[in-house]
Scaffold this active site. Structure first.
Site, mmCIF file in Angstrom:
data_model
loop_
_atom_site.group_PDB
_atom_site.id
_atom_site.type_symbol
_atom_site.label_atom_id
_atom_site.label_comp_id
_atom_site.label_asym_id
_atom_site.label_seq_id
_atom_site.Cartn_x
_atom_site.Cartn_y
_atom_site.Cartn_z
ATOM 1 C CG ASP A 149 93.902 8.774 46.412
ATOM 2 O OD1 ASP A 149 93.843 10.006 46.582
ATOM 3 O OD2 ASP A 149 93.924 8.242 45.285
ATOM 4 C CB CYS A 152 74.575 -3.456 26.938
ATOM 5 S SG CYS A 152 75.964 -3.640 25.788
ATOM 6 C CB CYS A 164 80.197 -6.529 25.488
ATOM 7 S SG CYS A 164 78.991 -5.182 25.328
ATOM 8 C CB CYS A 190 76.319 -7.991 24.956
ATOM 9 S SG CYS A 190 76.180 -7.259 26.615
ATOM 10 C CB CYS A 194 78.343 -3.376 28.736
ATOM 11 S SG CYS A 194 77.629 -5.020 28.898
#
Length: 437
Positions: free
Chosen positions: A348, A221, A202, A224, A199
């Protein structure tokens, strides 16, 4: 005077193959507020996000043009501030004062804050947020903050957002938001290296009702309550093929003239933007059906009696979607890979181990051609993925790549990183195989 000088510079550079950023750099040196002046009088649509910016912007442009509108667009893909300034200068009308002028501008995520500080967009489009060029952007949370700050500079802009992108739902902003996405697609199966599955608010792991690909889907979620918003433009049916796609968007049957599940996202986004700008549904449908692949985005190039399709890959999520589209081809094929590690690619290259090249091992592959600055890294990755190294040809330059392609009896899918794609395509133009953009 600044505009006049840089228009001359654009003309001079066109004789040497073009220059999409230099004129803009000169203009900004002469007048740091030049973009504000240039954008005055335009209805501006900004298109940003990790994947799909170029194709989505092109779909929007083509639809507006089909409606008889004149549109400024940075079609060459120069999506940082100098390139955007160049695009506006190139098409600047000294005497045309019409009020219905449009600008559809692709913008690099990291430059969005700067652009919205210089002009006032009518719409901001955000396609998605994936892990990309970690040495430049950092994690997805950094990209999200770039975009959020840009939106806060433009509180009056209407937002067209990918509702399946968990980073974009219920943002702390006053803007009017419209969401597009898939009403339902696949089972909620999450790969171990999938990003953004925790999330945004949260950090609890999301529950998914369905997933389209990677982390895009119907999320919720439980801790929350952060969840996918209601979709204003919903894809409810999909049919894929190696050449195009069919989709049902808000109960309207749409043909998308370019392949790939991700291009249905792009089409749904373009549909939403055009609809909000008042374009008739019949015109939107016709334009999307006629859509052709942009340079390096499944673009077909003929090399003698072989067809080669260029596929831009730059991060695991986008690469996987290209792979998933290629594996729809049941015929025997040749695979070409060009891997670079320049600044615009990301230094990278370890991301290639997060892409699912293993899926290619199940295809009928007659030859694997590998080139680019990191050719041996790519070859090792493909060997690990299960492709037969007996079929490998390693090329040290583009001449060898083209000669290897000419020897093939099967058509070629070419997976290329950004600078490999642009330089390889320039070589193809030089040799007469491709048209200059």
């Amino acid at each position: 005077m600044t505009i006049f000088i840089t228009k001359i510079l654009i003309l001079l550079l066109s004789f040497r193959g073009g220059g999409s950023s230099l004129p803009g750099k000169v203009a900004l040196k002469l007048n740091k507020n030049i973009l504000t002046k240039l954008a005055r009088g335009y209805q501006v649509v900004l298109v940003t996000g990790t994947n799909g910016k170029t194709t989505t912007a092109d779909m929007i442009v083509k639809t507006l043009q089909a409606n008889g509108l004149t549109v400024v667009n940075n079609a060459a893909g120069a999506n940082m501030t100098p390139g955007i300034v160049t695009a506006f200068i190139k098409y600047h009308p000294f005497f045309d004062k019409r009020s219905n002028r449009f600008a559809v501008i692709e913008v690099d995520e990291a430059y969005m804050r700067q652009i919205t500080g210089m002009l006032t967009p009518e719409m901001i489009v955000v396609t998605n947020i994936f892990r990309d060029q970690l040495d430049r952007y950092g994690e997805t949370t950094t990209t999200y903050q770039f975009i959020l700050e840009a939106i806060k500079n433009a509180p009056s802009a209407k937002l067209i957002l990918n509702g399946d992108e968990s980073m974009l739902g219920n943002m702390p902003i006053p803007n009017a938001c419209l969401y597009y996405g898939f009403e339902h697609h696949g089972k909620p199966e999450i790969a171990a290296n999938t990003e953004s599955i925790f999330c945004r608010d949260c950090k609890t792991k999301y529950d998914y009702e369905s997933i389209v690909f990677n982390h895009l889907g119907n999320y919720h979620c439980a801790s929350c309550g952060h969840a996918r918003p209601k979709l204003d433009y919903a894809v409810t049916q999909v049919e894929l093929s190696p050449s195009d796609s069919q989709a049902l968007i808000n109960e309207t049957e749409v043909t998308v003239g370019v392949p790939g599940l991700y291009n249905i996202y792009n089409a749904a986004c373009a549909y939403a933007v055009a609809d909000q700008l008042g374009i008739k549904t019949s015109i939107i449908k016709t334009s999307l059906a006629a859509q052709k692949s942009k340079f390096g985005r499944f673009e077909s190039i003929r090399i003698e009696d072989r067809t080669m399709k260029l596929l831009l890959i730059k991060n695991p999520a986008g690469c996987n979607q290209c792979i998933d589209t290629v594996v729809l081809d049941e015929d025997e094929v040749t695979l070409l890979f060009l891997l670079n590690d320049n600044y615009a690619d990301g230094r990278d290259v370890s991301w290639i181990y997060d892409a699912h090249f293993e899926a290619l091992a199940g295809m009928k592959v007659s030859k694997v051609i590998v080139g680019g600055e990191r050719a041996y890294d790519m070859a090792i990755r493909l060997k690990v993925a299960g492709l037969d190294r007996v079929n490998f040809t390693i090329c040290k330059d583009y001449h060898e790549v083209i000669e290897a392609v000419k020897r093939q009896e099967k058509d070629v899918y070419a997976f290329t990183t950004y600078t490999a794609m642009t330089s390889f395509r320039a070589y193809l133009v030089e040799k007469g195989y491709a048209k200059k953009i």
